[in-house]
Write a protein that holds these residues in place. Structure first.
Motif, PDB file in Angstrom:
ATOM      1  N   PRO A 219       4.357   6.477  -1.004  1.00  0.00           N
ATOM      2  CA  PRO A 219       4.938   5.185  -0.623  1.00  0.00           C
ATOM      3  C   PRO A 219       3.915   4.056  -0.670  1.00  0.00           C
ATOM      4  CG  PRO A 219       4.560   6.556   1.312  1.00  0.00           C
ATOM      5  CD  PRO A 219       4.294   7.424   0.124  1.00  0.00           C
ATOM      6  N   LEU A 220       4.403   2.876  -1.018  1.00  0.00           N
ATOM      7  CA  LEU A 220       3.572   1.677  -1.060  1.00  0.00           C
ATOM      8  C   LEU A 220       4.032   0.740   0.054  1.00  0.00           C
ATOM      9  CD1 LEU A 220       3.659   1.089  -4.922  1.00  0.00           C
ATOM     10  CD2 LEU A 220       1.778   2.090  -3.609  1.00  0.00           C
ATOM     11  N   ALA A 221       3.145   0.487   1.020  1.00  0.00           N
ATOM     12  CA  ALA A 221       3.476  -0.394   2.127  1.00  0.00           C
ATOM     13  C   ALA A 221       3.685  -1.808   1.615  1.00  0.00           C
ATOM     14  CB  ALA A 221       2.369  -0.365   3.174  1.00  0.00           C
ATOM     15  N   ALA A 222       4.642  -2.511   2.209  1.00  0.00           N
ATOM     16  CA  ALA A 222       4.990  -3.840   1.724  1.00  0.00           C
ATOM     17  C   ALA A 222       5.463  -4.724   2.863  1.00  0.00           C
ATOM     18  CB  ALA A 222       6.082  -3.750   0.655  1.00  0.00           C
TER      19      ALA A 222
ATOM     20  N   LEU B  95       4.022  -9.727  -5.198  1.00  0.00           N
ATOM     21  CA  LEU B  95       2.634 -10.135  -5.009  1.00  0.00           C
ATOM     22  C   LEU B  95       1.760  -8.896  -4.851  1.00  0.00           C
ATOM     23  CD1 LEU B  95       4.242 -12.322  -2.480  1.00  0.00           C
ATOM     24  CD2 LEU B  95       2.684 -13.528  -3.977  1.00  0.00           C
ATOM     25  N   VAL B  96       0.712  -8.805  -5.667  1.00  0.00           N
ATOM     26  CA  VAL B  96      -0.139  -7.613  -5.735  1.00  0.00           C
ATOM     27  C   VAL B  96      -1.545  -7.963  -5.262  1.00  0.00           C
ATOM     28  CG1 VAL B  96      -1.014  -5.766  -7.207  1.00  0.00           C
ATOM     29  CG2 VAL B  96       1.237  -6.775  -7.669  1.00  0.00           C
ATOM     30  N   ALA B  97      -2.029  -7.243  -4.268  1.00  0.00           N
ATOM     31  CA  ALA B  97      -3.326  -7.534  -3.648  1.00  0.00           C
ATOM     32  C   ALA B  97      -4.488  -7.091  -4.524  1.00  0.00           C
ATOM     33  CB  ALA B  97      -3.417  -6.834  -2.292  1.00  0.00           C
ATOM     34  N   GLY B  98      -5.655  -7.677  -4.255  1.00  0.00           N
ATOM     35  CA  GLY B  98      -6.864  -7.352  -4.992  1.00  0.00           C
ATOM     36  C   GLY B  98      -7.658  -6.225  -4.355  1.00  0.00           C
TER      37      GLY B  98
ATOM     38  N   LYS C 149      -1.500  -6.569   1.426  1.00  0.00           N
ATOM     39  CA  LYS C 149      -0.342  -7.464   1.434  1.00  0.00           C
ATOM     40  C   LYS C 149      -0.548  -8.661   2.350  1.00  0.00           C
ATOM     41  CE  LYS C 149       1.634  -4.194   4.717  1.00  0.00           C
ATOM     42  NZ  LYS C 149       0.333  -3.471   4.813  1.00  0.00           N
ATOM     43  N   GLU C 150      -1.341  -8.496   3.396  1.00  0.00           N
ATOM     44  CA  GLU C 150      -1.571  -9.588   4.350  1.00  0.00           C
ATOM     45  C   GLU C 150      -2.337 -10.761   3.743  1.00  0.00           C
ATOM     46  OE1 GLU C 150      -0.318  -6.126   6.599  1.00  0.00           O
ATOM     47  OE2 GLU C 150      -1.881  -6.375   5.073  1.00  0.00           O
TER      48      GLU C 150
ATOM     49  N   GLY D 118      13.806 -20.297  -1.207  1.00  0.00           N
ATOM     50  CA  GLY D 118      14.936 -19.598  -1.791  1.00  0.00           C
ATOM     51  C   GLY D 118      14.601 -18.379  -2.612  1.00  0.00           C
ATOM     52  N   LEU D 119      13.355 -17.916  -2.532  1.00  0.00           N
ATOM     53  CA  LEU D 119      12.926 -16.739  -3.282  1.00  0.00           C
ATOM     54  C   LEU D 119      12.601 -15.591  -2.342  1.00  0.00           C
ATOM     55  CD1 LEU D 119      10.490 -18.537  -5.747  1.00  0.00           C
ATOM     56  CD2 LEU D 119      12.693 -17.531  -6.376  1.00  0.00           C
ATOM     57  N   ARG D 120      12.882 -14.392  -2.785  1.00  0.00           N
ATOM     58  CA  ARG D 120      12.468 -13.205  -2.045  1.00  0.00           C
ATOM     59  C   ARG D 120      10.994 -12.949  -2.323  1.00  0.00           C
ATOM     60  NH1 ARG D 120      14.875  -7.064  -3.081  1.00  0.00           N
ATOM     61  NH2 ARG D 120      13.723  -5.996  -1.395  1.00  0.00           N
ATOM     62  N   ALA D 121      10.212 -12.757  -1.283  1.00  0.00           N
ATOM     63  CA  ALA D 121       8.787 -12.472  -1.441  1.00  0.00           C
ATOM     64  C   ALA D 121       8.515 -11.038  -1.016  1.00  0.00           C
ATOM     65  CB  ALA D 121       7.953 -13.432  -0.598  1.00  0.00           C
ATOM     66  N   VAL D 122       7.879 -10.273  -1.893  1.00  0.00           N
ATOM     67  CA  VAL D 122       7.502  -8.891  -1.608  1.00  0.00           C
ATOM     68  C   VAL D 122       6.016  -8.738  -1.927  1.00  0.00           C
ATOM     69  CG1 VAL D 122       7.837  -6.467  -2.196  1.00  0.00           C
ATOM     70  CG2 VAL D 122       9.803  -8.022  -2.136  1.00  0.00           C
ATOM     71  N   ALA D 123       5.223  -8.490  -0.914  1.00  0.00           N
ATOM     72  CA  ALA D 123       3.780  -8.281  -1.086  1.00  0.00           C
ATOM     73  C   ALA D 123       3.464  -6.823  -0.796  1.00  0.00           C
ATOM     74  CB  ALA D 123       2.994  -9.190  -0.140  1.00  0.00           C
TER      75      ALA D 123
END
Length: 310
Positions: free
Chosen positions: A34-37, A50-53, A58-59, A72-77
């Motif tokens: 699983p990938l925490a998001a 959004l992909v972390a370095g 994600k924070e 108005g956009l869904r954000a998934v980090a």
């Protein structure tokens, strides 16, 4: 790439990784676990992944999450495998750019199925290298790509030299010794000393949660990445290159040259070093929303500005 005491020093105290947001903590299936998001929830007008370095999480996008949702956009980090709250393999090999890109593709496909509208991909630093590979592997999946503080090829300079000392430190004392060493280096910088104590504690806890194998594998991947700018230019996916005015990872000059070679929109974010989403979230958000609202028009306008400046 985010290292303890790196560049989280220019934003106000409430605009760092601990910034308040409305995103829910969820998990997406990755190739190895699983990938925490952080997910602001489904909408009909589009999604941003959004992909972390390197050593990030994600924070690192926390100040942007609620404003993106308000637009108005869904954000998934996401945390990449082996980062912070995402488990990862105990072998460095599965942390290659191609393997990590496969995780991004897995999440991207799920988001495409869940939400209508465009799917925008943003990668910060090493996350940009990974995101580029995902686009090259499946260019039809993403409507745009944003490279935030990322570069055309392998990392060079002082940060690369630091990574070359990583394996001996891991051999000698594991992730704890690497963290302690980096903290000692950071505390010689007055800017790092200005980071609030709660944020310092979060950065410490996050770093210690990193997989040792992941630190090795990602470092090797970042130091060995070839130049794939021509491939990306040929993909036809609209690209935004954005970075802090004083970026200390890939140089601003290298990123400007990459943008020119890509024919991409290029934005320099003032009052920012290597983490614009943390250091100047207001301007970063403006740049991103402008690009996502009309990537083709944005690129054309940038081309006009470049031509006028010549």
């Amino acid at each position: 790439m985010v290292l303890p005491g790196g560049s989280e020093h220019t934003a106000p105290d409430d605009l760092r990784q601990l910034a308040a947001h409305d995103a829910a903590r969820v998990a997406f299936p990755g190739r190895t676990g699983p990938l925490a998001a952080l997910d602001t929830g489904e909408v009909e007008s589009g999604t941003v992944l959004l992909v972390a370095g390197y050593t990030g999480s994600k924070e690192d996008f926390a100040p942007l999450l609620t404003p993106i949702a308000d637009a108005g956009l869904r954000a998934v980090a996401i945390d990449q495998r082996g980062q912070f709250e995402s488990p990862g393999p105990e072998d460095p090999a599965p942390y290659s750019v191609a393997e990590l890109a496969a995780d991004v593709l897995a999440v991207g496909r799920q988001l495409r199925e869940q939400s209508p509208g465009p799917l925008h991909l943003l990668g910060h630093s090493f996350g940009g290298i990974v995101s580029r590979a995902a686009v090259l592997a499946e260019p039809g999946l993403f409507d745009t790509l944003t490279l935030l503080g990322s570069g055309p090829a392998a990392l060079t300079g002082p940060r690369a030299e630091l990574l070359e000392h990583l394996s001996p430190l891991l051999d000698a004392g594991g992730v704890q010794l690497v963290n302690d060493t980096l903290e000692q280096l950071a505390m010689t910088d007055p800017r790092a000393q200005a980071v609030p104590a709660p944020t310092q504690e979060f950065l410490r806890r996050r770093f210690l949660a990193n997989s040792a194998a992941g630190l090795r594998g990602m470092a090797d991947a970042m130091l060995g990445e070839p130049d794939r700018v021509a491939e990306l230019a040929a993909s036809g996916v609209p690209v935004l290159v954005a970075h802090g005015i004083a970026d200390d990872a890939w140089s601003p000059a290298a990123q400007a040259d990459m943008a020119q070679r890509l024919g991409a929109r290029h934005e320099v974010i003032v009052h920012a070093v290597h983490s614009p989403a943390i250091e100047n979230p207001e301007r970063t958000l403006q740049v991103l929303l402008s690009f996502w609202s009309d990537p083709v028009a944005a690129a054309a306008a940038d081309d006009d500005q470049t031509e006028a400046a010549r």
